[in-house]
Scaffold this motif. Structure first.
Motif, short mmCIF file in Angstrom:
data_model
loop_
_atom_site.label_atom_id
_atom_site.label_comp_id
_atom_site.label_asym_id
_atom_site.label_seq_id
_atom_site.Cartn_x
_atom_site.Cartn_y
_atom_site.Cartn_z
N ASP A 327 0.85 -1.19 0.00
CA ASP A 327 0.00 0.00 0.00
C ASP A 327 0.89 1.23 0.00
OD1 ASP A 327 -3.07 -0.78 0.73
OD2 ASP A 327 -1.65 -2.21 1.58
N GLY A 328 0.32 2.36 -0.40
CA GLY A 328 1.09 3.59 -0.50
C GLY A 328 0.74 4.60 0.57
N GLU A 330 -1.05 7.43 2.80
CA GLU A 330 -2.44 7.72 3.17
C GLU A 330 -2.71 9.21 3.25
OE1 GLU A 330 -3.24 5.70 6.81
OE2 GLU A 330 -2.95 3.69 5.95
N GLN A 334 4.51 11.95 0.73
CA GLN A 334 4.76 10.94 -0.27
C GLN A 334 6.04 10.18 0.03
OE1 GLN A 334 2.27 10.63 -3.05
NE2 GLN A 334 1.43 11.69 -1.25
N ASP A 361 -4.10 0.66 -3.09
CA ASP A 361 -4.23 1.96 -2.42
C ASP A 361 -3.00 2.86 -2.58
OD1 ASP A 361 -6.71 1.15 -1.60
OD2 ASP A 361 -6.02 0.43 0.35
N ASN A 362 -2.81 3.38 -3.78
CA ASN A 362 -1.79 4.38 -4.05
C ASN A 362 -0.37 3.84 -3.89
OD1 ASN A 362 -1.03 6.97 -4.86
ND2 ASN A 362 -0.99 7.77 -2.78
N GLN A 364 3.33 2.97 -4.32
CA GLN A 364 4.38 3.69 -5.04
C GLN A 364 5.73 3.08 -4.69
OE1 GLN A 364 4.22 7.96 -4.38
NE2 GLN A 364 1.99 7.93 -4.21
N GLY A 393 -6.38 3.84 -9.01
CA GLY A 393 -5.31 4.68 -8.51
C GLY A 393 -3.96 4.02 -8.66
N VAL A 394 -3.89 2.74 -8.36
CA VAL A 394 -2.63 2.01 -8.49
C VAL A 394 -2.26 1.86 -9.96
CG1 VAL A 394 -1.44 -0.15 -8.00
CG2 VAL A 394 -3.05 0.77 -6.35
N ASN A 396 -3.00 3.87 -12.34
CA ASN A 396 -2.51 5.18 -12.79
C ASN A 396 -1.08 5.40 -12.34
OD1 ASN A 396 -4.58 6.39 -14.33
ND2 ASN A 396 -5.77 6.77 -12.47
N ASN A 397 -0.75 4.98 -11.11
CA ASN A 397 0.62 5.11 -10.64
C ASN A 397 1.58 4.32 -11.52
OD1 ASN A 397 -0.10 6.78 -8.55
ND2 ASN A 397 0.07 5.23 -6.95
#
Length: 472
Positions: A327-328, A330, A334, A361-362, A364, A393-394, A396-397
């Motif tokens: 997970d990235g 919250e 960043q 969840d984001n 990265q 979201g993931v 897109n990352n």
């Protein structure tokens, strides 16, 4: 002549008081805080059959206390009267510097925290056994913010955290009565620091999972990326993950807001109910991590963890979920992880569970040089051995270059014809991830043909290697 006779009588009387071998009433059990029994002091009587060994190492070079010599009274006929090994019960928080030594087994009874800026030092070869406890009082060792754990084992003398049910004894590295399916017999090891974490609402700190909010020692996170929580090397953590509440278990090793001043190297987690090792934010680097037979995920990353993880082996168990769960951030802070050189072993006979990885969840960061082998094929219309991007979201990352995959090699499971088939875009924006999989992955026929993955020889010291016959 009379004076000589009286002197001899006095010496005999002294001997009978200090280390007699008579069958009279024994002295009460002692606290022996300094390892010395002085005349008239309530202490340890090491004479006669009623020995009570000290829990600290004494100065007893020749096995005899000669009146004014400092040391333990080793007179009388008590066998092994200088052996101070035994069991030390740990029932209260550690608030000042202390050392746990390898000649004792330490028993954790409940939730124990190292607090108040104290340092807990653990010698190589030390065994720590923990009682199960119940609910929020499950036995767990917490290193609170500002405190340190200096637990530095060696390949031949690792530090072992296990259950009180384990029949391992002093000087051993493994017992005989438990295996990789004995999980949840105690809590786990939790290390908390003052390094930044990305939290919902941009809070600076939070309460770590598994610890009641009423316990201030469960807080993690801060503003010091260079924070040190100590030095953890050659540690084996076994049979943990006690259930705290519905869906709330403790990880084998939890790292919350742990900073770059901390050393994490050569850590093994075996048979934990929840995750093997979980990183909540922070930026500590970790190397040579081994997880076997976890109930949930082997390596779990959350809250903008931004350190480097190097040389990882995961061996799934019969109820394991993912090898990686990522997970990235919250909050607005960043951060991106870097995970490299990993070998992930699935369980060929497992037809229901066990996926390679789930990026959520984001997420990265970069996952590089990964060998995947032994995961299952296709069932119920889904690829059970897949690598997932869980949401838009993931995905897109990935498209934007915030989530990177490099140099994966896959030993193909039954029913899969190309390595790209295990990469599964679960989002709704298209199949970019799946289509691009061939650019960073390739198929290999067997492990011998692989050119990426972990250096498995680093794990020859582990309990897992010996118990499962992995051949590392």
């Amino acid at each position: 002549m009379k004076k000589l006779f009286l002197s001899m009588m006095a010496i005999a009387a002294l001997t009978m008081v200090s280390c007699g071998d008579d069958d009279g009433p024994s002295e009460p059990a002692a606290t022996c805080s300094d390892g010395i029994q002085n005349q008239g002091e309530t202490g340890v009587d090491c004479g006669g059959p009623n020995c009570q060994p000290c829990t600290v190492e004494p100065t007893c070079t020749d096995g005899i206390q000669n009146g004014d010599e400092e040391g333990v009274d080793c007179g009388g006929s008590c066998p092994n009267s200088c052996d101070t090994s035994g069991v030390v019960e740990v029932t209260t928080n550690i608030t000042s510097d202390v050392t746990w030594t390898s000649n004792n087994i330490y028993e954790l009874q409940g939730r124990i925290a190292v607090t108040n800026g104290a340092t807990l030092t653990i010698e190589p070869g030390t065994i720590i056994k923990a009682f199960a406890g119940t609910g929020a009082n499950a036995s767990v060792l917490i290193v609170a913010r500002g405190a340190q754990l200096n637990a530095v084992g060696t390949a031949s003398s690792p530090i072992i955290f296990t259950s009180i049910a384990d029949n391992i004894e002093l000087g051993q590295t493994a017992g005989t009565n438990l295996n990789e399916n004995d999980r949840g017999l105690w809590g786990g090891l939790i290390v908390l620091g003052n390094a930044p974490v990305s939290l919902d609402g941009d809070a600076e700190s939070a309460q770590i999972e598994g610890i009641p909010v009423t316990d201030p020692n469960g807080l993690y996170g801060g503003s010091d990326p260079d924070d040190s929580s100590g030095n953890l090397q050659y540690i084996s953590i076994r049979h943990g993950g006690a259930l705290i509440g519905e869906g709330n278990e403790i990880n084998g090793l939890t790292l919350g807001g742990v900073g770059s001043g901390t050393i994490i190297d050569n850590i093994e987690v075996v048979a934990n109910v929840d995750d093997g090792i979980e990183f909540f934010g922070g930026n500590v680097d970790a190397s040579n991590l081994f997880v076997w037979a976890q109930g949930d995920d082997a390596i779990d990353i959350d809250q903008a963890y931004s350190g480097t993880i190097t040389n990882v082996v995961v061996v799934q168990g019969d109820i394991s979920d993912h090898a990686f769960e990522i997970d990235g951030p919250e909050g607005s802070l960043q951060g991106a992880f870097f995970l490299t050189d990993a070998t992930l072993f699935g369980l060929d006979a497992n037809e229901a569970d066990g996926e390679v990885a789930d990026y959520r969840d984001n997420a990265q960061g970069t996952t590089r040089n990964v060998l995947v082998t032994g995961f299952t094929g296709i069932g119920d219309g889904l690829q059970l051995s897949d690598v997932e991007l869980d949401n838009d979201g993931v995905a897109n990352n990935y498209t934007n270059g915030l989530l990177v995959f490099e140099n994966w090699e896959v030993v193909l499971p039954t029913g899969v014809t190309t390595s790209a088939e295990i990469f599964d875009d679960r989002s709704t924006i298209g199949s970019t991830f799946e289509a691009d999989a061939a650019t960073f992955s390739s198929a290999v026929d067997n492990n011998g043909a692989a050119t990426v993955g972990a250096d498995t020889s680093a794990f020859s010291w582990t309990y897992s290697n010996a118990k499962a016959g992995l051949g590392f």
